[in-house]
Motif scaffolding. Structure first.
Motif, PDB file in Angstrom:
ATOM      1  N   GLU A  54      60.200 -18.385 120.752  1.00 52.38           N
ATOM      2  CA  GLU A  54      61.446 -17.514 120.718  1.00 52.38           C
ATOM      3  C   GLU A  54      61.680 -17.308 122.210  1.00 52.38           C
ATOM      4  O   GLU A  54      62.838 -17.217 122.467  1.00 52.38           O
ATOM      5  CB  GLU A  54      61.692 -16.812 119.467  1.00 52.38           C
ATOM      6  CG  GLU A  54      61.851 -16.885 118.131  1.00 52.38           C
ATOM      7  CD  GLU A  54      61.634 -15.796 117.199  1.00 52.38           C
ATOM      8  OE1 GLU A  54      61.030 -14.672 117.810  1.00 52.38           O
ATOM      9  OE2 GLU A  54      61.917 -16.036 115.968  1.00 52.38           O
ATOM     10  N   ALA A  55      60.664 -16.985 122.530  1.00 52.10           N
ATOM     11  CA  ALA A  55      60.761 -16.538 124.035  1.00 52.10           C
ATOM     12  C   ALA A  55      61.005 -17.661 124.939  1.00 52.10           C
ATOM     13  O   ALA A  55      62.205 -17.399 125.902  1.00 52.10           O
ATOM     14  CB  ALA A  55      59.572 -15.877 124.609  1.00 52.10           C
ATOM     15  N   GLU A  56      60.618 -18.779 124.756  1.00 56.64           N
ATOM     16  CA  GLU A  56      61.239 -19.933 125.579  1.00 56.64           C
ATOM     17  C   GLU A  56      62.601 -20.460 125.150  1.00 56.64           C
ATOM     18  O   GLU A  56      63.401 -20.637 126.063  1.00 56.64           O
ATOM     19  CB  GLU A  56      60.279 -21.095 125.032  1.00 56.64           C
ATOM     20  CG  GLU A  56      58.714 -21.065 125.500  1.00 56.64           C
ATOM     21  CD  GLU A  56      57.748 -22.143 125.001  1.00 56.64           C
ATOM     22  OE1 GLU A  56      58.191 -23.070 124.249  1.00 56.64           O
ATOM     23  OE2 GLU A  56      56.740 -22.220 125.544  1.00 56.64           O
ATOM     24  N   ILE A  57      63.210 -20.015 123.966  1.00 59.44           N
ATOM     25  CA  ILE A  57      64.351 -20.427 123.638  1.00 59.44           C
ATOM     26  C   ILE A  57      65.296 -19.446 124.314  1.00 59.44           C
ATOM     27  O   ILE A  57      66.225 -19.686 124.861  1.00 59.44           O
ATOM     28  CB  ILE A  57      64.667 -20.478 122.120  1.00 59.44           C
ATOM     29  CG1 ILE A  57      63.916 -21.555 121.482  1.00 59.44           C
ATOM     30  CG2 ILE A  57      66.168 -20.246 121.666  1.00 59.44           C
ATOM     31  CD1 ILE A  57      63.938 -21.523 119.877  1.00 59.44           C
ATOM     32  N   GLN A  58      64.992 -18.259 124.264  1.00 61.20           N
ATOM     33  CA  GLN A  58      65.708 -17.185 124.800  1.00 61.20           C
ATOM     34  C   GLN A  58      65.868 -17.500 126.644  1.00 61.20           C
ATOM     35  O   GLN A  58      66.837 -17.378 127.230  1.00 61.20           O
ATOM     36  CB  GLN A  58      65.203 -15.889 124.799  1.00 61.20           C
ATOM     37  CG  GLN A  58      65.996 -14.608 125.317  1.00 61.20           C
ATOM     38  CD  GLN A  58      67.373 -14.793 124.647  1.00 61.20           C
ATOM     39  OE1 GLN A  58      67.538 -14.752 123.332  1.00 61.20           O
ATOM     40  NE2 GLN A  58      68.261 -14.610 125.613  1.00 61.20           N
TER      41      GLN A  58
END
Length: 270
Positions: A54-58
């Motif tokens: 999720e952090a990478e997606i954000q």
């Protein structure tokens, strides 16, 4: 009762069997606890992995947003760069059209328009086609001019399917919908031009005897936009115009070095 009696041996065997059952049950429980711990550890791993993903997606979304913002800024800069040359391109195109039209004397000019311009009892005050934001202001100033003895002409745009027309909209104030038709009849006649937009210069530069009345009545973003050449042309109009006026105090700053001899002509007359 003897220790080796059948009852004692039976009880001992039963107790030993129960102990084996308890041990087996404890082993099952211990195994299930280990399994549950493994599942919990796996869930924690999945949760941590999910948070990382999720952090990478954000981060990717942020990169995309930043890229979109940069693209928008690039588009704006390109539009601004194109607008830097707008004034010269537009002026040249308009001036060429007006100059070519001024050399024509068509039969259509022998009618009502020629008759109107042959009047000698009043000097001419003409407003070339202007911006929509200045339209109401122009009509007001022309009525003031008519009251002061001018024959006034208000030029407006002509629709693609519209016929040429001339009409009197107030005493000594006429409106025509094709400003170029005036040029062949005005080339050698003294004319006062009410100018509210720098590109009107392309029209009155065709004439030989022009007195420019430059009126400021709109915001700079409307009058000039981002084009520095139009801003420079505005300053040139301030320098050379015979008369400089402005609508309200908010427009006085646009008069720059002509503030001392510019006039405020507020709504409702002078």
């Amino acid at each position: 009762m003897s220790e080796n009696s059948p009852q004692i041996r039976f009880l001992q065997d039963l107790l030993q069997a129960k102990e084996h059952e308890v041990q087996a049950f404890q082993q099952v429980i211990a195994k299930r606890v280990r399994t549950m711990k493994e599942i919990k550890d796996q869930q924690d791993d999945v949760q941590r992995l999910t948070e990382v993903v999720e952090a990478e997606i954000q981060a990717k979304r942020n990169d995309v947003s930043l890229l979109e913002a940069r693209l928008l800024e690039t588009d704006r800069l390109l539009e601004d760069r194109q607008s830097w040359t707008l004034y010269q391109r537009e002026y040249q195109a308009r001036h060429q059209y007006y100059r070519e039209f001024a050399e024509k004397v068509g039969a259509e000019d022998a009618g009502e328009l020629r008759t109107l311009l042959q009047r000698k009892d009043r000097p001419l005050l003409i407003s070339p086609e202007t911006l929509p934001a200045c339209r109401e202001r122009v009509q007001e100033l022309l009525r003031i001019g008519a009251a002061q003895g001018y024959l006034c002409i208000d030029c407006v745009s002509r629709g693609p399917e519209e016929q040429f027309r001339i009409e009197e909209i107030a005493p000594h104030v006429h409106r025509i919908n094709e400003e170029a038709r005036l040029l062949p009849l005005l080339r050698k006649r003294p004319v006062t031009v009410l100018s509210t937009w720098v590109l009107q210069k392309a029209w009155y530069d065709v004439l030989s005897d022009v007195t420019v009345w430059y009126d400021l009545c709109a915001d700079p973003s409307i009058l000039f936009g981002p084009d520095p050449e139009m801003s420079l042309e505005h300053r040139e109009r301030l320098r050379t115009a015979k008369i400089v006026s402005y609508a309200g105090l908010e427009h006085r700053a646009l008069t720059y070095f002509r503030k001392e001899d510019s006039q405020q002509l507020p709504a409702g007359g002078v």
